[in-house]
Enzyme design. Structure first.
Site, PDB file in Angstrom:
ATOM      1  N   GLU A 298      55.905  -3.068  23.799  1.00  0.00           N
ATOM      2  CA  GLU A 298      54.383  -2.254  23.682  1.00  0.00           C
ATOM      3  C   GLU A 298      53.910  -3.719  22.833  1.00  0.00           C
ATOM      4  O   GLU A 298      52.438  -4.087  23.127  1.00  0.00           O
ATOM      5  CB  GLU A 298      54.615  -1.272  22.403  1.00  0.00           C
ATOM      6  CG  GLU A 298      53.256  -1.020  21.974  1.00  0.00           C
ATOM      7  CD  GLU A 298      52.292  -0.362  22.990  1.00  0.00           C
ATOM      8  OE1 GLU A 298      52.898   0.774  23.485  1.00  0.00           O
ATOM      9  OE2 GLU A 298      51.335  -0.940  23.443  1.00  0.00           O
ATOM     10  N   ASP A 302      50.411  -5.785  24.131  1.00  0.00           N
ATOM     11  CA  ASP A 302      49.203  -5.766  23.179  1.00  0.00           C
ATOM     12  C   ASP A 302      48.843  -7.435  23.033  1.00  0.00           C
ATOM     13  O   ASP A 302      47.496  -7.499  22.974  1.00  0.00           O
ATOM     14  CB  ASP A 302      49.335  -5.154  21.992  1.00  0.00           C
ATOM     15  CG  ASP A 302      49.683  -3.614  22.380  1.00  0.00           C
ATOM     16  OD1 ASP A 302      49.441  -3.237  23.253  1.00  0.00           O
ATOM     17  OD2 ASP A 302      50.153  -2.771  21.392  1.00  0.00           O
ATOM     18  N   SER A 511      48.253   2.090  26.594  1.00  0.00           N
ATOM     19  CA  SER A 511      48.739   1.157  25.860  1.00  0.00           C
ATOM     20  C   SER A 511      48.143  -0.160  26.516  1.00  0.00           C
ATOM     21  O   SER A 511      47.966  -1.116  25.608  1.00  0.00           O
ATOM     22  CB  SER A 511      50.191   0.910  25.835  1.00  0.00           C
ATOM     23  OG  SER A 511      50.802   1.683  25.038  1.00  0.00           O
ATOM     24  N   ASP A 553      30.781   4.410  35.634  1.00  0.00           N
ATOM     25  CA  ASP A 553      31.092   5.756  35.351  1.00  0.00           C
ATOM     26  C   ASP A 553      32.357   5.968  36.244  1.00  0.00           C
ATOM     27  O   ASP A 553      32.126   5.857  37.543  1.00  0.00           O
ATOM     28  CB  ASP A 553      29.847   6.682  35.671  1.00  0.00           C
ATOM     29  CG  ASP A 553      30.037   8.149  35.355  1.00  0.00           C
ATOM     30  OD1 ASP A 553      31.274   8.314  34.443  1.00  0.00           O
ATOM     31  OD2 ASP A 553      29.129   8.916  35.575  1.00  0.00           O
ATOM     32  N   ILE A 554      33.285   6.409  35.869  1.00  0.00           N
ATOM     33  CA  ILE A 554      34.761   6.726  36.633  1.00  0.00           C
ATOM     34  C   ILE A 554      34.664   8.348  37.016  1.00  0.00           C
ATOM     35  O   ILE A 554      34.471   9.196  36.115  1.00  0.00           O
ATOM     36  CB  ILE A 554      35.691   6.647  35.937  1.00  0.00           C
ATOM     37  CG1 ILE A 554      35.897   5.317  35.285  1.00  0.00           C
ATOM     38  CG2 ILE A 554      36.951   6.873  36.696  1.00  0.00           C
ATOM     39  CD1 ILE A 554      35.900   3.945  36.277  1.00  0.00           C
TER      40      ILE A 554
END
Ligand SMILES: *[C@@H]1O[C@H](CO)[C@@H](O)[C@H](O)[C@H]1NC(C)=O
Ligand SMILES: *[C@@H]1O[C@H](CO)[C@@H](O)[C@H](O)[C@H]1NC(C)=O
Ligand SMILES: *[C@@H]1O[C@H](CO)[C@@H](O)[C@H](O)[C@H]1NC(C)=O
Ligand SMILES: *[C@@H]1O[C@H](CO)[C@@H](O)[C@H](O)[C@H]1NC(C)=O
Ligand SMILES: *[C@@H]1O[C@H](CO)[C@@H](O)[C@H](O)[C@H]1NC(C)=O
Length: 571
Positions: A298, A302, A511, A553-554
């Site tokens: 993670e 990041d 994530s 716009d999804i």
């Protein structure tokens, strides 16, 4: 609630030297939960000598004023847009009433705890004490037990109910750890190793496909997402950030997730060679470590994508020793050895951790969420990933059946979707996930409606219109149509090529989306700062009123969970 004036009596007695009579005062239950959440079982009574770090949250009577500032300075149509508050101004609005400080100190003193035993946050709104279980049990009229987690074997010391002298009830918002069982997992849902080495930069000979804004994007980006792909997709190919204009990006890390520096350099070599040799600032909070022999997936995703996309913007990685969620108060404490100045916060912060909203006590969620409002008031854009379980529970992704776990944990076992906190907090920007080009909703992307926080007015129009478009009766009873709806935005979240333990790996999860989206917010802040404008601050009022025009716009895809197909536009 008793009016505050009645309290001047014991308060006057206290300052006159007499003790507030806590000893004889009746204890009353302050908070209780039905039982430990799913996954935890009660083991033996806790040892009386086990040390607890109790955090006591004191009420913030001026919070409504703080919130009013937040709405004004985050609303682009308001004259005060961008007039963010200073640390001092914000803390003055977070401070408890002076009587509260006195009454709580008297209570602590009645248990032998003097001022030297107490750690106070810089706004004085949190009091921390280290006490043995035996004393905590006396103070809270409760019994602590060891609780174990069925899957992980993890043990924690908790209780399901605690009490306080009646007189204290209005002077204390909450005390933890008591009833808090949330685990705040990292929202990385899949990882696989790959041998593909991606080109660092796009070359004119590469085959392209058409991106969301009609722009040309390397065809490989449909299978493997790199820094170059994200910059192409989201229209920042030629944008260069400044190293010195004061703009900064923050990434938080928890749960002993360490960002590995060698992996970061290897990632830079492959994906952003000009960043090679650069570094970020490491800030340890509450004893957060930086173990370079123990890379975290993670933390690697990041930092690699967050810092890699925004280089040379200075980055800060906050390694927190305690439990998530990201506690904004920690960034403002003065009782730290860090030379780092907390007077200036990063303008954009990304966090990729969260848990089922219902596993976080309501009082604690409210308090943490209010802390996000305080960060917003200071001009920080706070992003959280929206979770990896669709409308269900991230625990279940990807293989297991979703259905049987989607129940309320209040003892009634009411079937319901499981919203995720802190994404459900109305003062954060929740980031969901997309996949492929053209982008569609990733099927794990967390989303739904909070059961704790009502719908904020900034999303009234958008959410009412969406609800009106659902077929009558859709998922009736499974979600709270009056709650805060999330996510607010989404970004690519699948096939992220990153480096883990010296190898190229492919990661997916919201994530990935949170640091990626945050990096673009940081670039926008960079541009605004160069133009002598304020940072964007709390984004949502801007996003829902005007900012959405700059986003795609999804409209395809859904977020299945709880044995349903999940939500889609226009079901
Ligand atoms: C980068 O910073 C980290 C944390 O401060 C430190 O441990 C590491 O040695 C630094 N790496 C380089 C290459 O300077
Ligand atoms: C660092 O991580 C390694 C590998 O997990 C572990 O063996 C070592 O004890 C850790 N060091 C510290 C100081 O925690
Ligand atoms: C991207 O990949 C998806 C899934 O394989 C496919 O449906 C889509 O057509 C591809 N996009 C383009 C532009 O080729
Ligand atoms: C989500 O999509 C992946 C990849 O297409 C698929 O393997 C998985 O079964 C889907 N999950 C759900 C819950 O539909
Ligand atoms: C629905 O949300 C509201 C706040 O928006 C809350 O007061 C109410 O308790 C919620 N209902 C359920 C069933 O959780």
């Amino acid at each position: 609630m008793r009016p505050i004036t009645l309290l001047t009596l014991p308060f006057a007695a206290a300052v006159a030297g007499a003790l507030v009579p806590f000893k004889g005062c009746q204890h009353k239950v302050k908070e209780s939960i039905h039982g430990p959440p799913r996954g935890w079982y009660k083991d033996v009574p806790a040892s009386k000598h086990h040390m607890l770090e109790l955090k006591i949250a004191l009420p913030q009577p001026k919070f409504p004023e703080l919130e009013q500032h937040l709405w004004e300075i985050s609303d682009p149509s308001h004259a005060r847009y961008g007039a963010h508050l200073s640390k001092q101004e914000t803390e003055a609005l977070m401070a408890p009433h002076p009587e509260t400080l006195d009454v709580v100190s008297e209570w602590l003193a009645s248990h032998g705890l003097v001022e030297e035993d107490v750690i106070r946050s810089s706004a004085n709104d949190w009091v921390t004490i280290r006490v043995p279980v035996g004393l905590a049990e006396e103070m809270l009229d409760t019994t602590y037990h060891v609780y174990k987690h069925t899957q992980t074997g993890e043990s924690i010391v908790r209780t399901t109910s605690y009490s306080l002298p009646e007189i204290l009830h209005e002077h204390v918002d909450l005390i933890q750890p008591t009833t808090m069982f949330a685990r705040f997992k990292a929202f990385k849902s899949t990882l696989r190793w790959t041998n593909q080495v991606q080109p660092a930069v796009s070359s004119p000979s590469v085959r392209t496909i058409t991106g969301p804004a009609g722009n040309q994007v390397d065809a490989s980006c449909n299978n493997t997402v790199t820094i170059s792909c994200l910059r192409q997709l989201y229209n920042a190919v030629d944008y260069s950030t400044s190293a010195t204009n004061g703009n900064k990006l923050g990434i938080t890390g928890y749960l002993e997730e360490y960002a590995n520096n060698m992996d970061l350099q290897q990632f830079y070599q492959l994906q952003n060679p000009s960043a090679q040799g650069s570094n970020y600032t490491f800030v340890s909070i509450k004893g957060g470590k930086n173990n370079q022999s123990d890379a975290g997936m993670e933390a690697n995703i990041d930092t690699q994508f967050g810092f890699g996309l925004t280089w040379p913007t200075p980055g800060t990685f906050y390694s927190t020793g305690g439990e998530p969620p990201f506690d904004p108060d920690l960034l403002t404490t003065s009782d730290t050895n860090e030379p780092y100045s907390y007077d200036t916060l990063p303008q954009s912060i990304s966090t990729s951790y969260g848990d089922d909203e219902q596993s976080v006590p309501h009082s604690y969620a409210t308090r943490v969420c209010d802390g996000m409002a305080a960060l917003g008031a200071r001009g920080v854009s706070v992003m959280f990933s929206s979770g990896d379980g669709g409308v269900g529970d991230g625990d279940a992704y990807p293989a297991q059946a979703f259905g049987h776990q989607c129940y309320s944990n209040d003892g009634r076992k009411t079937p319901m979707f499981l919203p995720v906190f802190p994404a459900s907090c109305p003062y954060v920007t929740a980031v969901g996930g997309t996949v492929n080009i053209p982008e569609t909703a990733a099927n794990f992307s967390g989303g739904g409606f909070s059961n704790y926080f009502p719908r904020p007015s900034y999303q009234d129009a958008a959410v009412s219109a969406y609800l009106a478009s659902l077929a009558p009766g859709t998922y009736k009873g499974l979600y709270n149509s009056t709650g805060r709806a999330y996510p607010d935005v989404s970004s690519q979240a699948v096939n992220f090529a990153f480096i883990y333990q010296g190898q190229t790996a492919s990661g997916a999860g919201t994530s990935c989306a949170a640091p990626a989206f945050t990096a673009f917010v940081s670039m926008l802040n960079d541009a605004r700062i160069n133009a002598k404008k304020s940072a964007l601050g709390f984004l949502n009022p801007f996003l829902y009123s005007a900012g959405y025009a700059a986003l795609n716009d999804i409209t395809e895809g859904r977020n299945p969970g709880c044995q349903t197909e999940g939500f889609n536009l226009y079901d």
